[in-house]
Design a protein around this motif. Structure first.
Motif, mmCIF file in Angstrom:
data_model
loop_
_atom_site.group_PDB
_atom_site.id
_atom_site.type_symbol
_atom_site.label_atom_id
_atom_site.label_comp_id
_atom_site.label_asym_id
_atom_site.label_seq_id
_atom_site.Cartn_x
_atom_site.Cartn_y
_atom_site.Cartn_z
ATOM 1 N N GLY A 75 -8.222 8.287 -0.871
ATOM 2 C CA GLY A 75 -7.239 8.534 -1.912
ATOM 3 C C GLY A 75 -5.813 8.489 -1.396
ATOM 4 O O GLY A 75 -5.446 7.633 -0.596
ATOM 5 N N THR A 76 -4.999 9.447 -1.874
ATOM 6 C CA THR A 76 -3.593 9.557 -1.487
ATOM 7 C C THR A 76 -3.427 10.655 -0.441
ATOM 8 O O THR A 76 -3.949 11.756 -0.608
ATOM 9 N N LEU A 77 -2.697 10.346 0.617
ATOM 10 C CA LEU A 77 -2.423 11.306 1.684
ATOM 11 C C LEU A 77 -0.979 11.773 1.566
ATOM 12 O O LEU A 77 -0.048 10.958 1.658
ATOM 13 N N GLU A 78 -0.781 13.074 1.348
ATOM 14 C CA GLU A 78 0.557 13.666 1.256
ATOM 15 C C GLU A 78 0.734 14.645 2.414
ATOM 16 O O GLU A 78 -0.026 15.606 2.535
ATOM 17 N N VAL A 79 1.743 14.392 3.244
ATOM 18 C CA VAL A 79 1.998 15.239 4.409
ATOM 19 C C VAL A 79 3.442 15.736 4.333
ATOM 20 O O VAL A 79 4.375 14.934 4.233
ATOM 21 N N ASP A 94 -1.838 5.892 -1.826
ATOM 22 C CA ASP A 94 -0.517 6.064 -1.221
ATOM 23 C C ASP A 94 -0.569 6.883 0.064
ATOM 24 O O ASP A 94 -1.467 7.705 0.279
ATOM 25 N N ILE A 95 0.478 6.660 0.905
ATOM 26 C CA ILE A 95 0.781 7.541 2.033
ATOM 27 C C ILE A 95 2.200 8.053 1.811
ATOM 28 O O ILE A 95 3.135 7.259 1.644
ATOM 29 N N ARG A 96 2.364 9.369 1.816
ATOM 30 C CA ARG A 96 3.675 9.986 1.626
ATOM 31 C C ARG A 96 3.892 11.014 2.730
ATOM 32 O O ARG A 96 3.050 11.883 2.939
ATOM 33 N N ALA A 97 5.021 10.916 3.409
ATOM 34 C CA ALA A 97 5.310 11.845 4.502
ATOM 35 C C ALA A 97 6.749 12.354 4.381
ATOM 36 O O ALA A 97 7.674 11.559 4.189
ATOM 37 N N GLY A 98 6.907 13.679 4.515
ATOM 38 C CA GLY A 98 8.235 14.270 4.466
ATOM 39 C C GLY A 98 8.986 14.134 5.780
ATOM 40 O O GLY A 98 10.189 14.321 5.837
ATOM 41 N N GLY A 99 8.269 13.801 6.874
ATOM 42 C CA GLY A 99 8.885 13.559 8.174
ATOM 43 C C GLY A 99 8.718 12.104 8.568
ATOM 44 O O GLY A 99 8.896 11.204 7.756
ATOM 45 N N GLY A 100 8.351 11.877 9.846
ATOM 46 C CA GLY A 100 8.135 10.523 10.332
ATOM 47 C C GLY A 100 6.666 10.217 10.521
ATOM 48 O O GLY A 100 5.802 11.097 10.408
ATOM 49 N N VAL A 101 6.362 8.940 10.817
ATOM 50 C CA VAL A 101 4.984 8.498 11.034
ATOM 51 C C VAL A 101 4.912 7.712 12.328
ATOM 52 O O VAL A 101 5.692 6.770 12.528
ATOM 53 N N ARG A 102 3.964 8.112 13.195
ATOM 54 C CA ARG A 102 3.654 7.321 14.382
ATOM 55 C C ARG A 102 2.168 7.023 14.368
ATOM 56 O O ARG A 102 1.348 7.934 14.312
ATOM 57 N N ALA A 109 -1.720 1.384 3.859
ATOM 58 C CA ALA A 109 -1.806 2.128 2.605
ATOM 59 C C ALA A 109 -2.230 1.168 1.506
ATOM 60 O O ALA A 109 -1.616 0.109 1.332
ATOM 61 N N GLY A 110 -3.253 1.537 0.761
ATOM 62 C CA GLY A 110 -3.668 0.698 -0.354
ATOM 63 C C GLY A 110 -2.639 0.656 -1.463
ATOM 64 O O GLY A 110 -2.557 -0.312 -2.215
ATOM 65 N N GLY A 111 -1.831 1.711 -1.567
ATOM 66 C CA GLY A 111 -0.756 1.779 -2.553
ATOM 67 C C GLY A 111 0.601 1.759 -1.881
ATOM 68 O O GLY A 111 0.871 0.940 -1.008
ATOM 69 N N GLU A 112 1.469 2.701 -2.260
ATOM 70 C CA GLU A 112 2.816 2.766 -1.700
ATOM 71 C C GLU A 112 2.830 3.499 -0.365
ATOM 72 O O GLU A 112 1.964 4.327 -0.081
ATOM 73 N N LEU A 113 3.855 3.202 0.408
ATOM 74 C CA LEU A 113 4.099 3.876 1.681
ATOM 75 C C LEU A 113 5.499 4.461 1.611
ATOM 76 O O LEU A 113 6.491 3.724 1.586
ATOM 77 N N ARG A 114 5.603 5.798 1.537
ATOM 78 C CA ARG A 114 6.895 6.481 1.398
ATOM 79 C C ARG A 114 7.051 7.487 2.534
ATOM 80 O O ARG A 114 6.267 8.432 2.645
ATOM 81 N N VAL A 115 8.076 7.280 3.355
ATOM 82 C CA VAL A 115 8.280 8.106 4.539
ATOM 83 C C VAL A 115 9.750 8.520 4.603
ATOM 84 O O VAL A 115 10.638 7.647 4.584
ATOM 85 N N ALA A 116 10.008 9.817 4.676
ATOM 86 C CA ALA A 116 11.388 10.290 4.713
ATOM 87 C C ALA A 116 12.061 10.003 6.053
ATOM 88 O O ALA A 116 13.273 9.785 6.115
ATOM 89 N N GLY A 117 11.284 10.004 7.134
ATOM 90 C CA GLY A 117 11.824 9.710 8.461
ATOM 91 C C GLY A 117 11.643 8.249 8.817
ATOM 92 O O GLY A 117 11.870 7.360 8.001
ATOM 93 N N GLY A 118 11.217 8.000 10.072
ATOM 94 C CA GLY A 118 10.999 6.634 10.526
ATOM 95 C C GLY A 118 9.527 6.341 10.725
ATOM 96 O O GLY A 118 8.678 7.237 10.685
ATOM 97 N N GLU A 126 0.778 -2.273 6.616
ATOM 98 C CA GLU A 126 0.444 -2.910 5.350
ATOM 99 C C GLU A 126 0.525 -1.887 4.227
ATOM 100 O O GLU A 126 0.140 -0.733 4.396
ATOM 101 N N ALA A 127 1.016 -2.334 3.068
ATOM 102 C CA ALA A 127 1.039 -1.487 1.881
ATOM 103 C C ALA A 127 0.784 -2.358 0.659
ATOM 104 O O ALA A 127 1.329 -3.458 0.546
ATOM 105 N N GLY A 128 -0.040 -1.850 -0.249
ATOM 106 C CA GLY A 128 -0.295 -2.581 -1.471
ATOM 107 C C GLY A 128 0.886 -2.561 -2.425
ATOM 108 O O GLY A 128 0.997 -3.426 -3.298
ATOM 109 N N GLY A 129 1.772 -1.569 -2.266
ATOM 110 C CA GLY A 129 2.967 -1.448 -3.107
ATOM 111 C C GLY A 129 4.229 -1.456 -2.269
ATOM 112 O O GLY A 129 4.315 -2.133 -1.251
ATOM 113 N N ASP A 130 5.212 -0.654 -2.678
ATOM 114 C CA ASP A 130 6.493 -0.572 -1.974
ATOM 115 C C ASP A 130 6.348 0.115 -0.620
ATOM 116 O O ASP A 130 5.471 0.967 -0.426
#
Length: 289
Positions: A75-79, A94-102, A109-118, A126-130
């Motif tokens: 499903g969707t991963l919210e961190v 979707d993958i959503r992170a309030g920090g960064g991703v390493r 991500a099958g959907g969107e990839l939203r990351v507040a950091g880097g 890869e992302a199916g959306g934005d």
């Protein structure tokens, strides 16, 4: 979703993977529970195969931070904080992170990839959306998105960068492979790639360069030079604060999608000097600041 032995068998799993499933889940298993168990057992490839077969779920997993060897979630991963994973990070939605991703390997991500950091990935992204990133992106492999890419800082792609939509980058945009956008590219710094092709226009605060051709359905504008080792082709105008230079034996083409009588208005070519090999477009002289 409950996965029974017979149901899984219809997908023709590998022999070793199916034996593992029967040994541990003779009576079947919940879909996400099985994904988690495969990851915990180090069977990441099997987990990704299972997600390929049965697709995304509507589940949402909310965590404060992630520090793991790998993650495969349907499903969707919210961190709320950072995601730090030694191997692959993959979700069905979707993958959503309030920090960064390493991610030591791929970030998918099958959907969107939203990351507040880097974002830093040891393989592809890869992302199916934005793909929306507050800071920068560094990927050793390809970067592919089914929508727009937005990054506040630099984007560096070690392979092909391919987007269905636009790329909006605050700093430099560099791809070691080709850069292909269904729409346009806008960067505050340089735009450089092995090859550069967009359905719409290209705008760079500094230079635009390509080791092959530069092709834009609309216009191309750079604060400094526009340079290619191949041809430069624009559907409308070309404007550079520095030179416009195609590779040896190649031409510079503006106004390819504009009627000749409209070249003066919509197929202007401006640079510090007239480009050698200018084949089409209306030479307007030096670009005004």
């Amino acid at each position: 979703m409950d996965l029974t032995k017979d149901f899984v068998k219809t997908k023709r799993p590998c022999t070793d993977g199916f034996r593992w499933f029967v040994r541990h889940y003779q009576d079947g298993s919940n879909y996400q529970e099985l994904l988690d168990a495969l990851v915990a057992a180090g069977r990441i490839g099997d987990a990704c195969w299972l997600l390929d077969q049965f697709g995304p779920s509507d589940g949402v997993r909310v965590l404060d931070d992630v520090d793991a060897d790998a993650i495969v979630f349907a499903g969707t991963l919210e961190v709320r904080g950072n995601i730090d994973v030694a191997g692959i990070v993959r979700t069905g939605r979707d993958i959503r992170a309030g920090g960064g991703v390493r991610a030591g390997e791929a970030l998918i991500a099958g959907g969107e990839l939203r990351v507040a950091g880097g974002i830093r990935a040891g393989d592809r992204i890869e992302a199916g959306g934005d793909i929306r990133v507050g800071w920068g992106i560094e990927a050793s492999g390809d970067v592919r998105g089914g929508g727009d890419l937005r990054a506040g800082w630099d984007v560096h792609c070690g392979g092909v960068l391919e987007l269905a939509g636009n790329a909006f980058v605050g700093g430099d945009l560099r791809a070691e492979g080709e850069l292909r956008c269904g729409k346009g590219v806008q960067a505050g710094g340089d735009v450089c790639a092995a090859g550069l092709r967009t359905g719409h226009g290209i705008v760079a605060g500094r230079s635009i360069c390509s080791a092959m051709h530069i092709e834009a359905g609309w216009g191309v504008k750079a604060g400094e030079a526009i340079a290619a080792d191949g041809a430069i082709r624009a559907g409308e105008s070309l404007e550079a604060g520095g030179e416009i230079r195609a590779g040896a034996g190649y031409g510079v083409f503006a106004g390819l999608d504009v009627h000749v009588q409209a070249w003066k208005a919509s197929a202007r070519v401006s640079a510090c000097r007239k480009p050698a090999g200018l084949m089409s477009g209306w030479w307007a002289g030096r670009a005004t600041p």
